[in-house]
Design an enzyme around this catalytic site. Sequence first.
Site, mmCIF file in Angstrom:
data_model
loop_
_atom_site.group_PDB
_atom_site.id
_atom_site.type_symbol
_atom_site.label_atom_id
_atom_site.label_comp_id
_atom_site.label_asym_id
_atom_site.label_seq_id
_atom_site.Cartn_x
_atom_site.Cartn_y
_atom_site.Cartn_z
ATOM 1 N N PHE A 89 27.745 43.567 48.858
ATOM 2 C CA PHE A 89 28.783 42.982 48.602
ATOM 3 C C PHE A 89 29.969 42.457 49.676
ATOM 4 O O PHE A 89 29.046 42.546 50.799
ATOM 5 C CB PHE A 89 29.780 44.057 48.146
ATOM 6 C CG PHE A 89 30.662 44.653 48.703
ATOM 7 C CD1 PHE A 89 31.231 44.895 49.904
ATOM 8 C CD2 PHE A 89 29.907 46.072 48.935
ATOM 9 C CE1 PHE A 89 31.907 45.251 50.521
ATOM 10 C CE2 PHE A 89 29.522 47.143 49.806
ATOM 11 C CZ PHE A 89 30.913 46.707 50.541
ATOM 12 N N CYS A 90 30.169 41.461 49.529
ATOM 13 C CA CYS A 90 30.901 40.623 50.979
ATOM 14 C C CYS A 90 32.356 40.739 50.503
ATOM 15 O O CYS A 90 32.892 41.715 49.853
ATOM 16 C CB CYS A 90 30.236 39.266 51.382
ATOM 17 S SG CYS A 90 30.512 37.859 49.947
ATOM 18 N N TRP A 91 32.923 39.588 51.457
ATOM 19 C CA TRP A 91 34.561 39.628 51.006
ATOM 20 C C TRP A 91 34.940 39.296 50.054
ATOM 21 O O TRP A 91 35.667 40.557 48.766
ATOM 22 C CB TRP A 91 35.347 38.613 51.840
ATOM 23 C CG TRP A 91 36.903 38.119 51.187
ATOM 24 C CD1 TRP A 91 37.227 37.499 51.460
ATOM 25 C CD2 TRP A 91 37.756 39.574 51.418
ATOM 26 N NE1 TRP A 91 37.873 37.304 50.487
ATOM 27 C CE2 TRP A 91 39.154 38.438 51.290
ATOM 28 C CE3 TRP A 91 37.780 40.636 51.453
ATOM 29 C CZ2 TRP A 91 39.895 39.180 50.912
ATOM 30 C CZ3 TRP A 91 39.220 40.835 51.531
ATOM 31 C CH2 TRP A 91 39.811 40.590 51.046
ATOM 32 N N TYR B 264 34.635 42.452 47.814
ATOM 33 C CA TYR B 264 35.254 43.586 48.357
ATOM 34 C C TYR B 264 36.997 43.317 47.633
ATOM 35 O O TYR B 264 37.838 44.268 47.923
ATOM 36 C CB TYR B 264 35.608 44.133 50.034
ATOM 37 C CG TYR B 264 36.719 45.366 49.991
ATOM 38 C CD1 TYR B 264 35.954 46.311 50.443
ATOM 39 C CD2 TYR B 264 37.902 44.456 51.221
ATOM 40 C CE1 TYR B 264 37.108 47.450 50.631
ATOM 41 C CE2 TYR B 264 39.508 45.155 51.042
ATOM 42 C CZ TYR B 264 38.170 46.863 51.070
ATOM 43 O OH TYR B 264 39.451 47.406 51.191
ATOM 44 N N GLY C 72 31.169 36.409 46.954
ATOM 45 C CA GLY C 72 30.737 35.265 47.641
ATOM 46 C C GLY C 72 28.698 34.948 48.192
ATOM 47 O O GLY C 72 28.220 34.944 47.865
#
Length: 346
Positions: free
Chosen positions: A92-94, A121, A97
């Site tokens: 996962f990232c922010w 996140y 994306g």
Amino acid sequence: MFQDLSIQEWLERREKGMTMIDVRSPSEYADATIPGSLNIPLFNDEERAEIGTIYTRVSVEAAKERGLEIVSAKLPAFIRQFADIEGPKTVFCWRGGMRSKTTATLLSLMDIHVCRLAGGYRNYRKWVVSTLESLEFKPKALVIHGDTGNGKTNILRNLQAKGYPVIDLEGMAGHRGSAFGQIGLRAHNQRMFDALLLEELLRLKQADYVMLEAESKRIGKICVPDFILSKKDQGYHVKLELPLEVRVQNIIKDYEPGKHPQECKEAFQRIRSKIHVPIAADIATYLEQEQYEQAVELLLLHYYDKRYAYSEQYYGDGDFITIAAETMEEAEQQVEQLLQKLYPRE
């Protein structure tokens, strides 16, 4: 290719041992993440800042090209870190994306299959907030009170290690809840606190009771949810009483002022105006001379004990189960005996 997971799908798979991997930069990860996740950043902080600058000042395409250059140079080591992790993995990232998509795509090309958390996140954070707002937490609270230095936190952590249901609010906050509370610790922000708290509440939701310390609304910079405070007010209340000399030694052991002399002086300055002038001058002198036992004793007698006595009035004398002991070990034994009486173990 890779599969996107909703929050609910992720929760179901996590129970079966799925590893969460945060591919955001180290500073983003340190700020707040999903509890238990690992950090394998696609870009470090400097690289992320460089790409962001190119994105805003040049163009999206130029930023993508620079990002590709950076990733290409460290691709073997990046891939190897994922290959070394056994079992199912989710990245996962922010916001679900480019960074997590790039990571999942690259890994797929190397026959390393991962899932991606949809919405990243940011979506996880929304789930945490909404769940805390709607959670029905049924266990009754057993609340530990006592003057500063009575070892409340340490006793709770010892009991937690024995398998008793404990919600360690100070541990989740990374703060002890006083003017000196951050010394030697790394304080968490509200996002990280909420995530850690929800993890524990979900884990303990079927318990008969939970133990927690008598904290106020604020612990450092974080706020405790109102339903936890209500649960605390409605619970059993246990008051620990230990000798002053034991309390002084507990504080010296926990805070290690000799390792943090400047932080101690700065913390004292934040409360100095609330202490009678001659006493405050003595405390300042003791801190300057690194005579910490004398400084702590005066702080307890002329500041912290008075504050506790004031807050104790809220409960009334008849609302406490008092445990008086000569040592922390004896106090812990008495708390455990009380628990076995109130909630017998099979």
